[in-house]
Design an enzyme around this catalytic site. Sequence first.
Site, mmCIF file in Angstrom:
data_model
loop_
_atom_site.group_PDB
_atom_site.id
_atom_site.type_symbol
_atom_site.label_atom_id
_atom_site.label_comp_id
_atom_site.label_asym_id
_atom_site.label_seq_id
_atom_site.Cartn_x
_atom_site.Cartn_y
_atom_site.Cartn_z
ATOM 1 N N GLY A 1 0.901 -1.568 0.421
ATOM 2 C CA GLY A 1 -0.150 0.042 -0.256
ATOM 3 C C GLY A 1 0.855 0.932 -0.060
ATOM 4 O O GLY A 1 2.043 1.613 0.828
ATOM 5 N N GLN B 1 3.369 9.460 0.231
ATOM 6 C CA GLN B 1 4.488 9.907 0.925
ATOM 7 C C GLN B 1 5.259 9.598 -0.480
ATOM 8 O O GLN B 1 6.446 9.044 -0.329
ATOM 9 C CB GLN B 1 4.190 7.866 1.060
ATOM 10 C CG GLN B 1 3.425 7.180 2.063
ATOM 11 C CD GLN B 1 3.422 5.690 2.557
ATOM 12 O OE1 GLN B 1 1.867 5.386 1.585
ATOM 13 N NE2 GLN B 1 4.626 5.461 2.894
ATOM 14 N N CYS C 1 5.524 0.057 6.723
ATOM 15 C CA CYS C 1 5.653 1.485 6.069
ATOM 16 C C CYS C 1 6.805 2.168 5.842
ATOM 17 O O CYS C 1 7.898 1.643 5.664
ATOM 18 C CB CYS C 1 4.919 2.720 6.881
ATOM 19 S SG CYS C 1 4.157 3.898 6.270
ATOM 20 N N LEU C 2 6.444 2.095 4.314
ATOM 21 C CA LEU C 2 6.927 1.741 3.349
ATOM 22 C C LEU C 2 8.174 3.123 3.831
ATOM 23 O O LEU C 2 9.307 3.644 3.671
ATOM 24 C CB LEU C 2 6.759 2.097 2.115
ATOM 25 C CG LEU C 2 6.986 0.638 1.172
ATOM 26 C CD1 LEU C 2 6.352 1.256 0.282
ATOM 27 C CD2 LEU C 2 8.110 0.122 1.173
ATOM 28 N N HIS D 1 -4.724 1.837 7.425
ATOM 29 C CA HIS D 1 -3.340 2.709 7.579
ATOM 30 C C HIS D 1 -3.260 3.974 6.429
ATOM 31 O O HIS D 1 -2.335 4.496 7.054
ATOM 32 C CB HIS D 1 -2.112 1.409 6.902
ATOM 33 C CG HIS D 1 -1.041 1.474 7.367
ATOM 34 N ND1 HIS D 1 0.075 1.397 8.386
ATOM 35 C CD2 HIS D 1 -0.327 2.583 6.334
ATOM 36 C CE1 HIS D 1 1.475 2.173 8.049
ATOM 37 N NE2 HIS D 1 1.074 2.560 7.039
ATOM 38 N N GLU D 2 -3.447 3.641 5.001
ATOM 39 C CA GLU D 2 -3.806 4.263 4.130
ATOM 40 C C GLU D 2 -4.522 5.611 4.132
ATOM 41 O O GLU D 2 -3.822 6.276 4.370
ATOM 42 C CB GLU D 2 -3.632 3.497 2.528
ATOM 43 C CG GLU D 2 -2.327 2.226 2.299
ATOM 44 C CD GLU D 2 -1.161 2.744 2.317
ATOM 45 O OE1 GLU D 2 -0.458 3.852 2.159
ATOM 46 O OE2 GLU D 2 -0.358 1.694 2.967
ATOM 47 N N HIS E 1 -2.743 8.292 6.686
ATOM 48 C CA HIS E 1 -2.010 8.739 5.609
ATOM 49 C C HIS E 1 -2.268 9.953 5.290
ATOM 50 O O HIS E 1 -2.185 10.931 5.020
ATOM 51 C CB HIS E 1 -0.568 7.558 4.979
ATOM 52 C CG HIS E 1 0.205 7.249 4.768
ATOM 53 N ND1 HIS E 1 1.027 7.958 5.160
ATOM 54 C CD2 HIS E 1 0.376 5.919 4.766
ATOM 55 C CE1 HIS E 1 2.097 6.652 5.657
ATOM 56 N NE2 HIS E 1 1.687 5.786 4.969
HETATM 57 C C1 Y12 Z 1 -0.449 -4.528 6.879
HETATM 58 C C2 Y12 Z 1 0.461 -3.301 7.445
HETATM 59 C C3 Y12 Z 1 0.492 -2.070 6.699
HETATM 60 C C4 Y12 Z 1 0.234 -2.082 5.605
HETATM 61 C C5 Y12 Z 1 0.516 -0.829 4.926
HETATM 62 C C6 Y12 Z 1 1.019 -0.548 3.769
HETATM 63 N N1 Y12 Z 1 3.253 -1.069 4.261
HETATM 64 C C7 Y12 Z 1 3.216 -1.157 3.354
HETATM 65 O O1 Y12 Z 1 3.362 -1.639 1.955
HETATM 66 C C8 Y12 Z 1 5.150 -1.593 3.735
HETATM 67 C C9 Y12 Z 1 5.887 -2.030 2.956
HETATM 68 C C10 Y12 Z 1 7.503 -2.522 3.814
HETATM 69 C C11 Y12 Z 1 8.104 -2.424 2.366
HETATM 70 C C12 Y12 Z 1 9.891 -3.598 3.197
HETATM 71 O O2 Y12 Z 1 10.644 -3.663 2.611
HETATM 72 C C13 Y12 Z 1 11.595 -3.004 1.786
HETATM 73 O O3 Y12 Z 1 11.364 -1.793 2.135
HETATM 74 C C14 Y12 Z 1 11.543 -3.767 0.760
HETATM 75 C C15 Y12 Z 1 9.805 -3.079 4.232
HETATM 76 O O4 Y12 Z 1 11.049 -3.022 4.976
HETATM 77 C C16 Y12 Z 1 12.080 -2.872 4.907
HETATM 78 O O5 Y12 Z 1 12.058 -1.784 5.428
HETATM 79 C C17 Y12 Z 1 13.902 -3.383 5.324
HETATM 80 C C18 Y12 Z 1 8.888 -2.495 5.414
HETATM 81 C C19 Y12 Z 1 7.768 -1.922 4.979
HETATM 82 C C20 Y12 Z 1 -0.710 -2.544 4.609
HETATM 83 C C21 Y12 Z 1 -1.395 -3.831 5.585
HETATM 84 CO CO CO Z 2 2.501 3.770 5.293
#
Ligand code: Y12
Ligand code: CO
Length: 173
Positions: free
Chosen positions: A45, A50, A95-96, A137-138, A141
């Site tokens: 997401g 962001q 979260c990214l 979550h989104e 934001h």
């Molecule tokens: C459940 C919980 C949270 C959400 C919101 C959307 N969150 C994400 O998309 C999180 C992504 C994420 C990806 C990662 O991987 C990389 O950055 C390569 C990450 O790993 C690191 O930071 C090392 C952390 C989060 C939706 C549903």
């Molecule tokens: Co986020």
Amino acid sequence: MKLNIVEYPDKRLKTISKEVKLFDDKLHDLLDSMYPLMINTNGIGLAAIQVSHAVRVLVLNIPDDDGEQPAENILEIINPVITHKNGETLYQEGCLSVPKFYEDIKRYETVSINYQDRNGNTKTLEADGLLAIAIQHEMDHLEGILFIDKLSYSRRKKFEKEYKRMLKERKES
Ligand code: Y12
Ligand code: CO
């Protein structure tokens, strides 16, 4: 459109995003650029704030049972409003914009939303499971709220200490 992910503690993440009124090429370009960025960074997401665009735009792509995120499963959600919410669930969120941190956050178990698609058509969606969590979550934001803002005082203090250390290590490497 070249986009970069804004990371905490950047103040832009606190912005309240504005309603989209024009469903034009500029919006389509933003959506078309957000999706590959989200996938390439392992996200499920992403909200426009962001990537420094303060408009009420989200993209979501919840992995299927095989862990795949095919482009046809993408959800583009514009100007969402929660119309119904029910139950309670706990999920370890990431979260990214807050790399490397995951925390248990309490959310509604199911939500229904009204929103618009990229052409301004009104839609409704009833969500449960990971999709319901991701939508909440989104949508936070859009109000300038991060999942870490929902932590208790002591958990937030611990997070700030660890995050500062992570940023320092990243700078040194
Ligand atoms: C459940 C919980 C949270 C959400 C919101 C959307 N969150 C994400 O998309 C999180 C992504 C994420 C990806 C990662 O991987 C990389 O950055 C390569 C990450 O790993 C690191 O930071 C090392 C952390 C989060 C939706 C549903
Ligand atoms: Co986020």
